[in-house]
Design a protein around this motif. Structure first.
Motif, mmCIF file in Angstrom:
data_model
loop_
_atom_site.group_PDB
_atom_site.id
_atom_site.type_symbol
_atom_site.label_atom_id
_atom_site.label_comp_id
_atom_site.label_asym_id
_atom_site.label_seq_id
_atom_site.Cartn_x
_atom_site.Cartn_y
_atom_site.Cartn_z
ATOM 1 N N GLY A 8 65.725 15.463 75.191
ATOM 2 C CA GLY A 8 66.337 16.252 76.255
ATOM 3 C C GLY A 8 65.306 16.907 77.124
ATOM 4 N N ASP A 9 65.294 18.236 77.091
ATOM 5 C CA ASP A 9 64.312 19.027 77.814
ATOM 6 C C ASP A 9 64.200 20.360 77.102
ATOM 7 O OD1 ASP A 9 66.732 20.214 78.499
ATOM 8 O OD2 ASP A 9 66.050 20.788 80.471
ATOM 9 N N LEU A 10 63.484 21.276 77.689
ATOM 10 C CA LEU A 10 63.310 22.594 77.066
ATOM 11 C C LEU A 10 64.245 23.601 77.717
ATOM 12 C CD1 LEU A 10 59.452 22.619 76.522
ATOM 13 C CD2 LEU A 10 61.253 22.311 74.819
ATOM 14 N N SER A 11 65.533 23.342 77.581
ATOM 15 C CA SER A 11 66.552 24.298 77.979
ATOM 16 C C SER A 11 67.750 24.102 77.068
ATOM 17 C CB SER A 11 66.941 24.129 79.446
ATOM 18 O OG SER A 11 67.496 22.851 79.670
ATOM 19 N N GLY A 12 68.554 25.143 76.920
ATOM 20 C CA GLY A 12 69.690 25.044 76.021
ATOM 21 C C GLY A 12 70.708 26.132 76.277
ATOM 22 N N ILE A 13 71.756 26.137 75.456
ATOM 23 C CA ILE A 13 72.843 27.102 75.560
ATOM 24 C C ILE A 13 72.842 27.958 74.298
ATOM 25 C CG2 ILE A 13 75.332 27.388 75.830
ATOM 26 C CD1 ILE A 13 75.351 24.597 77.101
ATOM 27 N N ASP A 14 72.707 29.285 74.478
ATOM 28 C CA ASP A 14 72.617 30.169 73.313
ATOM 29 C C ASP A 14 73.999 30.459 72.739
ATOM 30 O OD1 ASP A 14 73.802 32.152 74.869
ATOM 31 O OD2 ASP A 14 71.939 33.258 75.200
ATOM 32 N N GLU A 15 74.037 31.298 71.717
ATOM 33 C CA GLU A 15 75.284 31.564 71.006
ATOM 34 C C GLU A 15 76.319 32.277 71.874
ATOM 35 O OE1 GLU A 15 73.671 31.883 66.424
ATOM 36 O OE2 GLU A 15 73.590 33.676 67.693
ATOM 37 N N GLU A 16 75.881 32.912 72.965
ATOM 38 C CA GLU A 16 76.805 33.569 73.885
ATOM 39 C C GLU A 16 77.229 32.668 75.032
ATOM 40 O OE1 GLU A 16 73.937 35.375 72.782
ATOM 41 O OE2 GLU A 16 75.351 36.081 71.238
ATOM 42 N N GLY A 17 76.762 31.418 75.016
ATOM 43 C CA GLY A 17 77.132 30.486 76.076
ATOM 44 C C GLY A 17 76.258 30.575 77.309
ATOM 45 N N ASN A 18 75.109 31.259 77.218
ATOM 46 C CA ASN A 18 74.209 31.400 78.355
ATOM 47 C C ASN A 18 73.157 30.305 78.345
ATOM 48 O OD1 ASN A 18 75.384 33.932 79.210
ATOM 49 N ND2 ASN A 18 74.331 34.877 77.465
ATOM 50 N N ILE A 19 72.797 29.820 79.542
ATOM 51 C CA ILE A 19 71.714 28.841 79.660
ATOM 52 C C ILE A 19 70.391 29.572 79.494
ATOM 53 C CG2 ILE A 19 70.644 27.121 81.158
ATOM 54 C CD1 ILE A 19 73.309 26.835 82.561
ATOM 55 N N ARG A 20 69.528 29.055 78.625
ATOM 56 C CA ARG A 20 68.248 29.693 78.349
ATOM 57 C C ARG A 20 67.115 28.683 78.485
ATOM 58 N NH1 ARG A 20 69.399 34.549 75.699
ATOM 59 N NH2 ARG A 20 67.311 35.136 76.390
ATOM 60 N N SER A 21 65.948 29.205 78.812
ATOM 61 C CA SER A 21 64.729 28.398 78.832
ATOM 62 C C SER A 21 64.101 28.470 77.449
ATOM 63 C CB SER A 21 63.772 28.932 79.890
ATOM 64 O OG SER A 21 62.594 28.156 79.929
ATOM 65 N N LEU A 22 63.637 27.330 76.939
ATOM 66 C CA LEU A 22 63.165 27.256 75.562
ATOM 67 C C LEU A 22 61.671 26.968 75.491
ATOM 68 C CD1 LEU A 22 66.017 25.058 74.001
ATOM 69 C CD2 LEU A 22 65.972 27.536 74.371
ATOM 70 N N GLY A 23 61.084 27.386 74.391
ATOM 71 C CA GLY A 23 59.713 27.034 74.048
ATOM 72 C C GLY A 23 59.692 26.494 72.640
ATOM 73 N N SER A 24 59.399 25.202 72.476
ATOM 74 C CA SER A 24 59.557 24.534 71.184
ATOM 75 C C SER A 24 58.386 24.789 70.245
ATOM 76 C CB SER A 24 59.724 23.030 71.392
ATOM 77 O OG SER A 24 59.880 22.375 70.146
ATOM 78 N N TYR A 25 58.744 24.971 68.971
ATOM 79 C CA TYR A 25 57.769 25.003 67.888
ATOM 80 C C TYR A 25 57.919 23.769 66.995
ATOM 81 C CZ TYR A 25 56.009 29.637 68.965
ATOM 82 O OH TYR A 25 55.387 30.705 69.584
ATOM 83 N N GLY A 26 58.667 22.781 67.474
ATOM 84 C CA GLY A 26 58.792 21.526 66.743
ATOM 85 C C GLY A 26 60.196 20.966 66.817
ATOM 86 N N MET A 27 60.302 19.645 66.949
ATOM 87 C CA MET A 27 61.584 18.951 66.970
ATOM 88 C C MET A 27 61.608 17.907 65.863
ATOM 89 S SD MET A 27 62.067 18.181 71.060
ATOM 90 C CE MET A 27 61.898 19.487 72.296
#
Length: 606
Positions: free
Chosen positions: A193-212
């Motif tokens: 995918g990419d480094l963005s996602g939807i948090d538990e409140e349904g908000n779009i967030r920018s992510l920083g990965s520590y591993g997939m």
């Protein structure tokens, strides 16, 4: 479900299209839980754009014949990579500022990519497919732990595995797993995918990965398995040493929603001596990421040579690096633009531009920013390590080809496409560490013509100019469609004829002559070789061409409709030809009534 599919080729670029009606669920950036958060973008936010890219494997070898599915457009489209691993989706109408595509190839984990798209340009991406490596097997009855060479591990519960029907499974469980290193230089190619996602409140967030981790559970026949209800498995994500100093005691855990094309927050993982440990209730891809509110950051890169010649930084790699969020990456568009639409706010970052020789040609610190930011034009001064390629295209009458593109393949097997301007001109650049060798070809997307291929060779300091390239070669195939005695629609080339277990279809899918998108398929059973006729068993037709279909209606076949296909030529062998007509009725989806339809076709057999 009404559907149509087809496969066609433009000079080595294979395309396979699947259109599933017109009532598509909107789902959209670049990069099953018990309660699923649903995110659907504004369906009216359409971006007309072109997406092109390259698919490679873990050893950087091209992956030809991979199926690339474009999921965020008005219709779901499948394209097949050519011999250079390249695909192109031209003039598609994308839902939102990001496109979602998937890639499938036997022996590989399915790849998922969400990338930013900019209106009216050619957007580029590269996708590296991870090998679907079996790291071992455990008994479903007893469960157990398996490790791979990266230090990642999986622990399955006893008596906790089910098959695709949800029934308990008691055999051996084979585990395929691939760890994606968040500190690796090829993260932009390998990430899910990419480094963005939807948090538990349904908000779009920018992510920083520590591993997939990509994980699949399989039985001995290769069928997928999963965890049963109220069952949990444990995943361990190794944290690279360079990132351990910034690792927090706990971190959000994310699963990848393969339908929406985004990460969904689902619990947390705990840090323990260089490892993040988390419990999961199902299997897809999993990710451990910190998060921040998103903003947009965009800009444009111009390359400047010592003699003050400037040009767009076409398809160069662009990276943004920060201590907390690691590296986000992508590629410049054909005109040098970039867009990071889910970018972490309040972050100081380094912007890097990297050429195809993996040399950093620009590095500068920016930020922090708390709102959407345009970095403007960024001028990058380089030595004479770029070759400019320019020229113009004309048709057989000597007039400019204004609707089309030039395809350039370098000696490393990379293929890039650039649009022609309103005067038929093109200008692009190749960066190389040695001599520049390659091939060039032009496609007229309005008249459906191509030029002969041209090869070139030059030192990196020399420019290459092609004058008056004639675009005159036409594949002799066509499809004509007439709805309710209205204006005829003529499509050529790239019609396809397919036979599969006696089920045949004639299909087409492409940009319409006057803009927009068209999809057509006519399915029929075995041909009566005496009368050379066949009866259709399914039909789909849609075009957004307002001259042909002013109301944007969709036509399909119901039990009340009948379409007869009559062949004047039916040479159904490789290299043969299928020629004929069809007539009957099809149902207008809006009016819910049968409408007369007719047409003709001439289709070479691949």
């Amino acid at each position: 479900m009404k559907y149509s599919c087809l496969k066609y080729q433009i000079k080595g670029i294979w395309i396979f299209i699947l259109a599933i009606g017109l009532s598509m669920t909107a789902c959209v950036m670049e990069d099953d839980m018990n309660t699923v958060t649903t995110f659907t973008p504004d369906p009216q936010q359409l971006v007309t754009t072109t997406i092109t890219g390259r698919v490679i494997d873990q050893n950087n070898a091209v992956v030809a014949g991979a199926t690339v599915t474009y999921k965020s457009g008005i219709v779901e489209t499948m394209v097949e990579t050519d011999e250079a691993g390249t695909f192109i989706l031209q003039d598609v109408e994308n839902k939102g500022k990001s496109a979602f595509i998937t890639v499938q190839k036997s022996g590989k984990f399915e790849a998922f990519r969400r990338l930013s798209v900019i209106r009216d340009v050619f957007n580029y991406t590269e996708i590296k497919m991870n090998d679907k490596t079996i790291i071992g097997q455990v008994s479903a009855a007893s469960g157990g732990t398996l490790n791979d060479n990266s230090g990642a591990s999986i622990t399955l519960p006893a008596n906790g595995i089910v098959d695709a029907n949800g029934d308990g499974y008691i055999g051996d469980v084979r585990v395929a797993m691939s760890w994606i290193d968040p500190s690796a230089d090829d993260l932009p190619q390998r990430m899910v995918g990419d480094l963005s996602g939807i948090d538990e409140e349904g908000n779009i967030r920018s992510l920083g990965s520590y591993g997939m981790l990509q994980v699949e559970l399989l039985d001995n026949a290769g069928n997928e398995l999963n965890l049963g209800d109220n069952q949990e498995a444990t995943l361990e994500f190794p944290v690279p040493e360079s990132m351990q100093s910034s690792a927090t005691a706990s971190i959000p855990l994310w699963s990848y929603d393969e339908e929406q094309g985004t990460w969904i927050q689902e619990g947390e993982a705990i840090y323990d001596n260089g490892i993040y440990v988390g419990k999961v209730s199902h299997f897809s891809s999993w990710n451990v990421d910190c998060l921040e509110d998103p903003i947009e950051v965009n800009g444009e890169v111009v390359v400047k040579l010592p003699d003050n010649i400037t040009f767009a930084g076409s398809y160069l790699s662009v990276y943004v690096c920060s201590e907390k969020f690691g590296t986000k990456g992508g590629w410049l568009s054909n005109d040098g633009q970039f867009l990071f639409y889910n970018f972490p706010k309040n972050t100081i970052f380094e912007l890097k531009i990297v050429n195809n020789c993996d040399e950093t040609i620009y590095s500068q610190s920016y930020g922090p920013y708390v709102e959407n930011t345009d970095l403007g034009v960024i001028e990058v001064t380089v030595d004479d390590d770029f070759t400019l390629i320019s020229g113009n295209a004309i048709n057989c009458d000597g007039n400019a080809v204004v609707n089309g593109f030039v395809s350039i393949e370098d000696d490393n097997g990379r293929k890039y496409v650039h649009p022609l301007d309103e005067n038929g001109f093109f200008e692009c650049s190749l960066d190389a560490c040695d001599e520049v060798n390659g091939a060039l070809q032009i496609v007229d997307t309005e008249a459906f013509l191509t030029s002969d291929p041209y090869t070139f060779s030059s030192s990196i300091s020399d420019d290459i100019t092609f004058s008056d390239i004639e675009v005159c070669d036409q594949i002799q195939e066509f499809l004509q469609v007439i709805i309710d005695s209205g204006a005829p629609a003529l499509y050529t080339p790239d019609i396809n004829f397919v036979v599969n277990d006696s089920l045949s279809f004639i299909g087409y899918g492409s940009e319409s002559p006057n803009g927009g998108f068209t999809t057509f398929s006519l399915y029929f059973d075995e041909v009566d070789l005496v009368s050379l006729t066949a009866e259709a068993i399914n039909f789909d037709y849609y075009t957004s061409d307002s001259d042909i279909n002013p109301n944007g209606d969709y036509y399909y076949m119901t039990n009340n409709d009948q379409i007869t296909i009559t062949f004047t030529t039916f040479n159904n062998v490789s290299g043969g030809l299928v020629v004929g007509t069809f007539s009957g009725t099809a149902t207008n989806e809006v009016q819910n009534m049968s409408i007369p339809i007719e047409g003709s076709f001439r289709v070479p057999i691949d």
